[in-house]
Write a protein that holds these residues in place. Sequence first.
Motif, short mmCIF file in Angstrom:
data_model
loop_
_atom_site.label_atom_id
_atom_site.label_comp_id
_atom_site.label_asym_id
_atom_site.label_seq_id
_atom_site.Cartn_x
_atom_site.Cartn_y
_atom_site.Cartn_z
N ARG A 44 49.40 59.20 51.06
CA ARG A 44 49.37 58.80 52.47
C ARG A 44 50.71 59.08 53.14
O ARG A 44 51.75 58.98 52.50
N ASN A 45 50.67 59.37 54.46
CA ASN A 45 51.88 59.23 55.26
C ASN A 45 51.50 58.28 56.40
O ASN A 45 50.45 57.63 56.33
N ALA A 46 52.31 58.20 57.44
CA ALA A 46 52.04 57.19 58.48
C ALA A 46 50.69 57.40 59.14
O ALA A 46 50.05 56.43 59.60
N THR A 47 50.21 58.63 59.20
CA THR A 47 49.00 58.90 59.98
C THR A 47 47.84 59.50 59.20
O THR A 47 46.71 59.51 59.70
N HIS A 48 48.10 60.02 58.01
CA HIS A 48 47.03 60.75 57.32
C HIS A 48 46.93 60.33 55.86
O HIS A 48 47.86 59.75 55.31
N GLN A 49 45.81 60.70 55.24
CA GLN A 49 45.69 60.51 53.79
C GLN A 49 44.92 61.67 53.16
O GLN A 49 44.06 62.29 53.81
N TRP A 50 45.26 61.97 51.93
CA TRP A 50 44.62 63.07 51.20
C TRP A 50 44.29 62.59 49.79
O TRP A 50 45.16 62.03 49.11
N ASP A 51 43.10 62.86 49.31
CA ASP A 51 42.76 62.65 47.90
C ASP A 51 43.18 63.94 47.20
O ASP A 51 42.44 64.92 47.22
N HIS A 52 44.36 63.93 46.61
CA HIS A 52 44.92 65.21 46.15
C HIS A 52 44.62 65.50 44.68
O HIS A 52 44.95 66.57 44.19
N GLY A 53 43.99 64.55 43.97
CA GLY A 53 43.55 64.79 42.59
C GLY A 53 42.04 64.96 42.58
O GLY A 53 41.50 65.84 43.26
N ALA A 54 41.36 64.12 41.78
CA ALA A 54 39.90 64.23 41.65
C ALA A 54 39.23 64.21 43.02
O ALA A 54 39.60 63.43 43.90
N GLN A 55 38.25 65.07 43.19
CA GLN A 55 37.58 65.24 44.48
C GLN A 55 36.26 64.48 44.57
O GLN A 55 35.81 64.10 45.64
N PHE A 56 35.62 64.34 43.44
CA PHE A 56 34.33 63.64 43.38
C PHE A 56 34.04 63.38 41.91
O PHE A 56 34.77 63.90 41.04
N PHE A 57 33.03 62.60 41.63
CA PHE A 57 32.67 62.43 40.22
C PHE A 57 31.17 62.21 40.08
O PHE A 57 30.48 61.85 41.03
N THR A 58 30.71 62.47 38.87
CA THR A 58 29.30 62.25 38.55
C THR A 58 29.20 60.97 37.71
O THR A 58 30.21 60.47 37.21
N ALA A 59 28.00 60.46 37.58
CA ALA A 59 27.76 59.29 36.71
C ALA A 59 26.49 59.57 35.92
O ALA A 59 25.41 59.11 36.29
N ARG A 60 26.65 60.34 34.84
CA ARG A 60 25.47 60.75 34.07
C ARG A 60 25.07 59.70 33.04
O ARG A 60 23.90 59.57 32.73
N SER A 61 26.06 58.98 32.50
CA SER A 61 25.72 58.02 31.44
C SER A 61 25.30 56.68 32.05
O SER A 61 25.77 56.30 33.13
N LYS A 62 24.45 55.98 31.30
CA LYS A 62 24.01 54.64 31.73
C LYS A 62 25.21 53.70 31.84
O LYS A 62 25.30 52.88 32.74
N ALA A 63 26.15 53.85 30.86
CA ALA A 63 27.31 52.94 30.83
C ALA A 63 28.16 53.11 32.10
O ALA A 63 28.59 52.12 32.70
N PHE A 64 28.38 54.36 32.54
CA PHE A 64 29.19 54.57 33.74
C PHE A 64 28.43 54.12 34.99
O PHE A 64 29.00 53.55 35.92
N GLN A 65 27.11 54.35 34.98
CA GLN A 65 26.31 53.88 36.12
C GLN A 65 26.42 52.36 36.26
O GLN A 65 26.57 51.82 37.35
N SER A 66 26.37 51.63 35.10
CA SER A 66 26.48 50.16 35.17
C SER A 66 27.86 49.73 35.64
O SER A 66 28.01 48.78 36.39
N GLN A 67 28.88 50.45 35.16
CA GLN A 67 30.24 50.12 35.58
C GLN A 67 30.40 50.30 37.09
O GLN A 67 31.05 49.51 37.76
N LEU A 68 29.77 51.36 37.63
CA LEU A 68 29.94 51.67 39.06
C LEU A 68 29.09 50.79 39.97
O LEU A 68 29.42 50.60 41.14
N ALA A 69 27.98 50.25 39.42
CA ALA A 69 26.99 49.56 40.26
C ALA A 69 27.61 48.52 41.20
O ALA A 69 27.37 48.56 42.42
N PRO A 70 28.46 47.59 40.70
CA PRO A 70 29.02 46.61 41.64
C PRO A 70 29.93 47.23 42.70
O PRO A 70 30.03 46.73 43.83
N PHE A 71 30.58 48.34 42.35
CA PHE A 71 31.48 48.98 43.32
C PHE A 71 30.68 49.76 44.37
O PHE A 71 31.11 49.88 45.52
N ILE A 72 29.52 50.27 43.96
CA ILE A 72 28.64 50.93 44.94
C ILE A 72 28.10 49.86 45.89
O ILE A 72 28.12 50.01 47.11
#
Length: 329
Positions: A44-72
């Motif tokens: 971030r700077n005062a006016t902007h932000q950039w996601d400069h590492g990972a751009q997106f992610f998948t959730a193929r496993s059941k375990a990751f889907q369960s981990q993400l569910a409350p955050f979704i």
Amino acid sequence: MKPSLAIIGAGLAGLTLARELSEQAEISLFEKARGLGGRMSTRRNATHQWDHGAQFFTARSKAFQSQLAPFIEAGNVVEWQPNIITLSPSDKPFKRPWFEPHYVAAPGMNFLLKAMSGELNIQLSTRVETVTRAQDKWQLFDEHAQLLGEYDWVVSSAPLPQTQALLPKALLGDDLAQYHMQPCYALLLTVDDAELPHWDAAKVNHSAIRWISFNHRLPGRNAKAGTVVVHTRSDWAAEHLEDDQEQVKQILLNTFCELTQVIPEAITLAQLHRWRYALSAEVIEPESEFILNVEQKLAACGDWCLGGRVEAAFASAHQLAGALRKVLA
Ligand SMILES: Cc1cc2nc3c(=O)[nH]c(=O)nc-3n(C[C@H](O)[C@H](O)[C@H](O)COP(=O)(O)OP(=O)(O)OC[C@H]3O[C@@H](n4cnc5c(N)ncnc54)[C@H](O)[C@@H]3O)c2cc1C
């Protein structure tokens, strides 16, 4: 009394491990950066932000889907359905279909990690420099030789070269040839949205650049202006890793303008970020999703054990947590 466990690195792997073992151990996390994120950081700077590492992610496993569910559910993670194209310097661009859900964190990539951090004991801006044995405990020291504490167990979730520098060779074994980490340059721009093409992201072929995303168009951003993230190919970054950084920036700016037809005058800010340990090559037949030495009470995990994606970082830490739960009980 619960055993004490120090985790080096508060990226997705470190946080996943800490959350999953909070009942079994007294956990302290050490993170060298000022904020949470690791390679899922948001700059971030005062006016902007950039996601400069990972751009997106998948959730193929059941375990990751369960981990993400409350955050979704809470809106920290949202599905991304971009208008994504394939771009190359010589061919006509064409639309690229996606056949499975892709997610981003909101309002910035590091918000998943912020949401995960909850009540965890995390010491930011704290680089672990050495790990040494003192009788039956492990002692951690920072770069000023300041003792950070004594622990029964130590786990490194840092990228492989940093883990190799910290943990005894005996734990990691001699044959790490199957694991490789490669660099990547990120070029971060601000450009008036009206000057940008209509698509949201592009996978680029036959160029030093491999990926372009109009970051402000991601869901859940409160963007007031256009922000662009450009990533290079790993082999190109490796070849130019020690080059003059201004020259690298200029080459990438020119290439970006050629690919997108954006005029240079429309770019109001350009910053370069060098990721030395960005991505790891896929490990075809991993011997294990993590490294664990029960006798020495040392372990290591992270995306590099499985092949360099967000979901691999989660899977490695999740599997290690399962193994450690049995020995910590
Ligand atoms: C440019 C780029 C693009 C990417 N694109 C994608 C993508 O689109 N999709 C995808 O799924 N994945 C992508 N990835 C990969 C993804 O970001 C990683 O797989 C994931 O974030 C790794 O998480 P981790 O916890 O294993 O490691 P990290 O996020 O690297 O966490 C390790 C942490 O350890 C800390 N650390 C290191 N050494 C020390 C020390 N000595 N003391 C204290 N702390 C220390 C670091 O600061 C870091 O925060 C990308 C990565 C990069 C860099």
